[in-house]
Design a protein around this motif. Structure first.
Motif, PDB file in Angstrom:
ATOM      1  N   GLY A 248       0.610  -1.180  -0.263  1.00 31.20           N
ATOM      2  CA  GLY A 248       0.055   0.034   0.491  1.00 31.20           C
ATOM      3  C   GLY A 248       0.450   1.067  -0.534  1.00 31.20           C
ATOM      4  N   TYR A 249       2.114   1.245  -0.621  1.00 27.41           N
ATOM      5  CA  TYR A 249       3.216   2.248  -0.044  1.00 27.41           C
ATOM      6  C   TYR A 249       3.604   2.358  -1.538  1.00 27.41           C
ATOM      7  CZ  TYR A 249       3.059   2.620   4.435  1.00 27.41           C
ATOM      8  OH  TYR A 249       2.916   3.091   6.254  1.00 27.41           O
ATOM      9  N   GLU A 250       2.448   2.521  -2.390  1.00 26.49           N
ATOM     10  CA  GLU A 250       2.997   3.244  -4.077  1.00 26.49           C
ATOM     11  C   GLU A 250       3.345   4.683  -3.794  1.00 26.49           C
ATOM     12  OE1 GLU A 250      -0.273   1.878  -6.570  1.00 26.49           O
ATOM     13  OE2 GLU A 250       0.611   4.028  -7.635  1.00 26.49           O
ATOM     14  N   PHE A 251       2.444   5.655  -3.162  1.00 23.45           N
ATOM     15  CA  PHE A 251       3.257   6.586  -3.368  1.00 23.45           C
ATOM     16  C   PHE A 251       4.941   7.010  -2.858  1.00 23.45           C
ATOM     17  CE2 PHE A 251      -2.118   7.455  -3.218  1.00 23.45           C
ATOM     18  CZ  PHE A 251      -1.441   8.213  -4.274  1.00 23.45           C
ATOM     19  N   GLU A 252       4.386   6.651  -1.543  1.00 27.65           N
ATOM     20  CA  GLU A 252       6.396   6.706  -1.240  1.00 27.65           C
ATOM     21  C   GLU A 252       7.409   6.047  -1.935  1.00 27.65           C
ATOM     22  OE1 GLU A 252       3.803   5.259   1.345  1.00 27.65           O
ATOM     23  OE2 GLU A 252       3.428   6.429   2.495  1.00 27.65           O
ATOM     24  N   GLU A 255       7.469   8.451  -5.259  1.00 26.82           N
ATOM     25  CA  GLU A 255       7.840   9.668  -4.661  1.00 26.82           C
ATOM     26  C   GLU A 255       9.716   9.597  -4.783  1.00 26.82           C
ATOM     27  OE1 GLU A 255       8.462  13.162  -3.153  1.00 26.82           O
ATOM     28  OE2 GLU A 255       8.478  11.514  -1.990  1.00 26.82           O
TER      29      GLU A 255
ATOM     30  N   GLN B 103       4.661  18.270  -7.375  1.00 25.30           N
ATOM     31  CA  GLN B 103       4.936  17.002  -6.272  1.00 25.30           C
ATOM     32  C   GLN B 103       4.432  16.883  -5.059  1.00 25.30           C
ATOM     33  OE1 GLN B 103       7.128  15.229  -7.011  1.00 25.30           O
ATOM     34  NE2 GLN B 103       6.814  15.766  -8.826  1.00 25.30           N
ATOM     35  N   LYS B 106       1.778  14.357  -4.546  1.00 24.45           N
ATOM     36  CA  LYS B 106       2.341  13.499  -4.373  1.00 24.45           C
ATOM     37  C   LYS B 106       2.092  13.176  -2.868  1.00 24.45           C
ATOM     38  CE  LYS B 106       3.719  12.931  -8.581  1.00 24.45           C
ATOM     39  NZ  LYS B 106       4.609  13.304  -9.723  1.00 24.45           N
ATOM     40  N   ILE B 110       0.391  10.542  -0.093  1.00 29.03           N
ATOM     41  CA  ILE B 110       0.160   9.934   0.812  1.00 29.03           C
ATOM     42  C   ILE B 110      -1.021   9.914   2.018  1.00 29.03           C
ATOM     43  CG2 ILE B 110       2.125   9.133   2.580  1.00 29.03           C
ATOM     44  CD1 ILE B 110       3.601   9.308   0.363  1.00 29.03           C
ATOM     45  N   ARG B 133       2.824   6.890   9.388  1.00 29.66           N
ATOM     46  CA  ARG B 133       3.307   7.228   7.524  1.00 29.66           C
ATOM     47  C   ARG B 133       2.707   8.426   7.624  1.00 29.66           C
ATOM     48  NH1 ARG B 133      -0.462   3.932   2.852  1.00 29.66           N
ATOM     49  NH2 ARG B 133       1.311   4.481   1.671  1.00 29.66           N
TER      50      ARG B 133
END
Lengths: 679, 359
Positions: A248-252, A255, B103, B106, B110, B133
């Motif tokens: 579930g950490y696709e965004f990270e 980035e 950016q 993005k 998260i 997180r």
């Protein structure tokens, strides 16, 4: 983006099938590395180190940890995980299933493992991550994601299992955090092969277009060299990305990838010598300074279009092989900005003040841009390619427009060259030399490019003017017997203009003969230049060339008529015979005026210039051919009427051979006169 | 009002109407309620205004082709062209700024993903992991949003104060050290030494109301040239004020005499924007764009919240979080919608300027 995200959440039901597959895979992998290495390490450290993190964690999951020392069975990670998997299957059917203690033990072990991984990294700065260790850690990550997903699906946080779920969530986050860091570190530091920027493979490739296979082989070689990650690193990156995304950490993940790659590309470009220059700076720069920047830009642009972009794409596709859409969007957003930035330089240059000496560098830029259209199409997905190509063509047409404007400037500078100063001796005018050398160089080096620039431009022009009928080009061609391209048409226009300016200049000579010599000299120079270059010869076409040669012959005839026909008049027999008798005074007069006239001709015309040796000798031969036979026969016929001795000497100054010798002295740019030499 | 515009009767009407049009457009911009000023839709409207003015200006020049080539008009046009070239760099820097905001978005994604604004299944299990997180992304965002002028020290300081109540593992701190350099190189189109503040100064350099003899000699055309110069300067200045870019600075000398019909609205906008920039909580902002402000607010509140939550999460806190997340989502969605058209517009301004130079 959102669609994908939600589908990955919703897709969890479907993933269950995969879990089955995973379980069968897992023990095999585990037995390879973990069984050998990890358990002893874990056991050794357990007594010393395990207490510390536990103390730290007391406030959060205290009750859970306290149970650990009293447990009889010492679980290894694999054993604990096996238990958990078993439990996950069971709980699927029956939510009431009792939560096994192995979960907490497993979590302890994970925490321990993560905290151990932190230590060396901190003490040594950021060393290369240990790849073997990465793999076992990646497995942990995979397990944690699975555990996290399942448990939080089944139990609510506010249920009695809240603390456990909370703990799982926390540890999962921690694990993902580590993956993120490792992902970054791997991307930043694991490039084994530094891409060799000085090799400049891209430039070679473009220098010889159309050699398909050879080129492809070479570019493949370079591609494998960029971005320079080892196969092992790539495999780890791929697996890490996969775990982050499925956790579930696709965004990270995206980035980190975007940021690190962006910095890396920029670094590479800097190494290539390409520097960001603002448009304003470009306007302020001296041309010689800006001129130096252009090759760097070309190098950078070609490297990007031929190597780096493809390398980036391959990298994204390799790292995100399980998520092609992610790979695509990452590649797009990374390179799109860069591409626009590269175009920006071309735009900036196109805005600079134009001058004729800039043409060739402009055309270099044009060639570079135009030559890479197909690369863009093949690299970027349709939509993006369309946008980028639009931008590229805009930049292209601006540069092209500049080139055309430079030719127009040339036109007007020819036109405005109205100085009345004559070139001494009717020699080639500097304007002719400059124009011809410029055009010849342009054609020799850039004819195809120029043809293209003009073609593109005339298409744009046509598209802009609605008044033009659609078959405009067809019509204009049919009107022309030579199928002139737009560039040829302009070239001919410039030549004709030069011609008319030269013609006007020739009128400034008082002596009509000299103005003909001037036209001959310049015409000959132009023809020689054109003959010497197949490119410009082709552009000018046969008709033009024929016409020009014809003009040249005319100048020659005109000159002969002006100068030598007059002289021949002295040798005319008419009026010499009156009633069958030669009139001596008239004969004497004839000889006298012949001598004087010839001396005068010799005096002036030996200072005239015909620098083309062939044309010079042709001229002399042709003069000799006119004069000598006539003079010889005149002498033969009438010399006898003069009293030998003083009279003959006085009136017959030249023997035919003398005349020939003197004719040989014409057009040498020599200012010494016959008379002066005699004295 | 006494018309400052001279000229022959034939083009007098045309020039007069140009002045009026410019004035009307800026009146329109100035008359928005204060909470719409400097919003993304407002900035887009501002660019539209510029494009329309530029277009009308172009038509005037075409209609007076003969005049334009003669002195002193040729010099005035050359001056204006020089200003516009400088504006091109501002356009590019603004485009970079838009990319920068992307950016940030993005990172916001998260946060939204972690705190589950839109996913029911994750909503119910908002635990420590999710908060950590989110907090991490929030800290990254705070760092990314710092104005570039701020030295590394300020970054470190703010960073610490941001995560003051953050008693998480040392790992998070370690992560921060690395991120500092991480976000720096986002300016793509201009050189490192480029400065928006200096560029604005250069655009406004020697921008002066034409003298009476100039107006006479140009048949009144000197006036629209001056007007466009002022419009250009103001629009670029407002863009720099709103959107993050390299070395922002709003202290440009902006001196428009009151005699023009458009000077009142432009001066009032100028004043309002300056006021906004001096507000205590906006002083250090990386851009005065309203959406950035909202984003900052939302994320700050969320950050404070994330730092203070206890587990298990109380129902009350849960609701608060949900509310904040929804707010953030709204801001983010609004931005998403407007950023792309804005970028296109900026590019259109760029191209329009380029084309106008070669006309």
């Amino acid at each position: 983006m959102e669609k994908e995200k939600s589908s990955s959440f919703k897709g969890r039901g479907g993933d269950d099938k995969n879990y089955g597959a995973d379980t069968t895979l897992l023990p095999v992998e585990t037995s390879n590395c973990s069984n050998g290495k990890d358990p002893p390490a874990a056991e050794k450290n357990e007594t010393e180190e395990a207490e510390k993190p536990e103390e730290k964690e007391k406030d959060r999951g205290g009750e859970v940890e306290e149970a650990t020392p009293s447990t009889q069975i010492k679980y290894t990670m694999e054993k604990a995980w096996e238990d958990i998997e078993h439990f996950l299957l069971k709980v699927e059917a029956d939510v009431g299933s009792e939560i096994p203690d192995s979960i907490n033990q497993y979590l302890d072990l994970v925490e321990e493992k993560t905290s151990k991984r932190e230590l060396p990294e901190k003490s040594k700065g950021c060393p290369l991550p240990d790849l073997d260790d990465d793999w076992s850690f990646l497995k942990v990550a995979q397990q944690m994601s699975k555990l996290h997903k399942h448990i939080s699906k089944i139990f609510q946080l506010d249920s009695s299992q809240g603390p456990l779920i909370n703990r799982i969530g926390r540890i999962h986050q921690q694990v993902m955090c580590y993956l993120e860091d490792e992902f970054r570190a791997l991307l930043e530091e694991s490039r084994v092969v530094e891409p060799d920027v000085n090799q400049e493979p891209a430039a070679d490739q473009c220098a010889e277009p159309g050699e398909g296979q050879d080129q492809a082989a070479r570019s493949n070689e370079t591609l494998s060299n960029f971005p320079g990650y080892s196969q092992e690193a790539l495999a780890t990156l791929n697996k890490t990305a996969k775990e982050m995304i499925s956790g579930g950490y696709e965004f990270e993940c995206c980035e980190v990838y975007t940021m690190t790659r962006r910095n890396a590309i920029e670094e590479t470009l800097n190494k290539l010598g390409f520097e960001k220059i603002s448009i304003d700076d470009v306007q302020k720069m001296q041309w010689d300074a800006l001129e130096r920047e252009i090759p760097s830009w070309i190098k950078a642009f070609k490297a990007c279009a031929n190597v780096y972009f493809a390398g980036e794409r391959k990298l994204a596709e390799t790292v995100f092989s399980d998520n092609p859409s992610v790979a695509k969007s990452l590649f797009n957003s990374l390179t799109r900005v860069l591409f626009l930035q590269l175009l920006n330089f071309a735009e900036a240059v196109a805005l600079s003040k134009r001058s004729t000496e800039k043409l060739f560098k402009f055309l270099d830029i044009y060639e570079t841009l135009r030559g890479n259209v197909s690369n863009i199409d093949s690299l970027f997905p349709e939509e993006c390619a369309k946008e980028l190509n639009e931008q590229l063509m805009t930049a292209c047409s601006r540069i092209g427009e500049m080139a055309i404007c430079i030719f127009r400037d040339l036109e007007s500078s020819i036109q405005s060259d109205t100085g009345r100063t004559q070139v001494p001796g009717g020699a080639v005018h500097p304007l002719t030399r400059y124009t011809m050398n410029y055009l010849k160089y342009a054609c020799d080096e850039y004819k195809d490019t120029l043809e293209r620039v003009y073609k593109d431009h005339s298409q744009i022009e046509r598209a802009n003017s609605t008044s033009q009928p659609l078959d405009y080009q067809g019509n204009s061609q049919s009107n022309d017997d030579e199928n002139q391209s737009p560039f040829s048409t302009h070239l001919i226009k410039i030549m004709d203009l030069l011609d008319s300016v030269l013609d006007a200049k020739s009128k400034h000579y008082k002596d009509v003969a000299l103005s003909n010599i001037f036209m001959m000299n310049n015409g000959r120079y132009i023809l020689q230049k054109i003959k010497g270059s197949p490119e410009i010869r082709e552009a000018m076409g046969d008709n033009w060339y024929r016409k020009k040669s014809y003009d040249l012959r005319n100048y020659h005839q005109n000159y002969k008529r002006e100068t030598w026909m007059k002289l021949l008049g002295c040798l005319n027999q008419e009026g010499l015979n009156v009633n069958g008798k030669v009139v001596k005074p008239v004969l004497k007069e004839r000889f006298k005026s012949f001598n004087a006239m010839f001396e005068e001709i010799h005096k002036t015309q030996s200072s005239w210039v015909v620098s083309d040796k062939q044309m010079q000798s042709e001229l002399r031969v042709s003069i000799v051919g006119v004069i000598i036979p006539a003079y010889r026969s005149f002498l033969g016929r009438f010399s006898g009427y003069l009293t030998p001795g003083r009279q003959t000497e006085k009136y017959i100054k030249f023997q035919p051979e003398d005349i020939e010798t003197y004719i040989e002295e014409l057009f040498d740019g020599n200012t010494a006169s016959l008379g002066r030499r005699k004295t | 009002m006494g018309s400052p515009i001279g000229g022959s009767p034939s083009n007098e009407a045309e020039l007069e109407s140009f002045q009026r049009q410019v004035a009307d457009r800026f009146l329109d911009l100035a008359s928005v309620p204060s909470d719409e000023l400097l919003s993304l839709p407002w900035v887009r409207k501002l660019l539209d205004v510029f494009l329309s003015c530029q277009e009308e200006f172009r038509v005037i020049l075409i209609n007076n082709k003969a005049q334009v080539k003669n002195p002193p008009m040729d010099r005035l046009i050359a001056d204006y062209n020089e200003r516009t070239v400088k504006a091109l760099d501002v356009c590019n820097a603004i485009r970079d700024g838009i990319e920068q905001i992307r950016q940030w978005q993005k990172l916001i994604e998260i946060v939204l993903c972690a705190l589950g604004g839109d996913s029911n299944s994750y909503q119910r299990s908002l635990g420590e992991g999710q908060f950590r997180r989110a907090r991490k992304a929030l800290i990254d965002l705070a760092i990314a949003m710092l104005d570039e002028k701020d030295s590394g020290q300020t970054v470190a300081h703010r960073n610490r104060s941001f995560g003051r109540n953050n008693n998480s593992s040392s790992h998070t701190k370690d992560h921060h050290h690395r991120s500092l350099g991480h976000f720096r190189s986002l300016s793509w189109s201009v050189s490192r030494s480029w400065s928006a503040a200096r560029q604005l100064q250069a655009i406004g350099n020697n921008l002066a109301v034409p003298r009476g003899n100039e107006v006479l000699a140009t048949n009144g055309l000197a006036m629209p040239v001056y007007t466009m110069g002022s419009v250009l300067l103001f629009v670029m200045w407002a863009l720099v004020a709103a959107i993050p870019c390299q070395d922002r600075g709003l202290q440009v000398h902006f001196n428009v005499p009151r005699q023009f019909p458009w000077s009142a609205p432009i001066l009032s906008l100028h004043e309002k924007i300056l006021e906004e920039s001096k507000k205590r909580d906006r002083k250090n902002a990386c851009g005065l764009l309203r959406e950035i402000y909202q984003m900052e607010n939302c994320t700050r509140l969320l950050g404070v919240l994330a730092d203070s939550v206890q587990f298990p999460l109380s129902e009350e806190k849960g609701k608060e979080v949900k509310q904040r997340v929804n707010e953030l989502k709204q801001v983010s969605d609004a931005m998403k919608e407007d950023l792309e058209p804005l970028e296109k517009q900026v590019r259109e301004v760029f191209h329009r300027i380029v084309r106008s130079r070669r006309a």
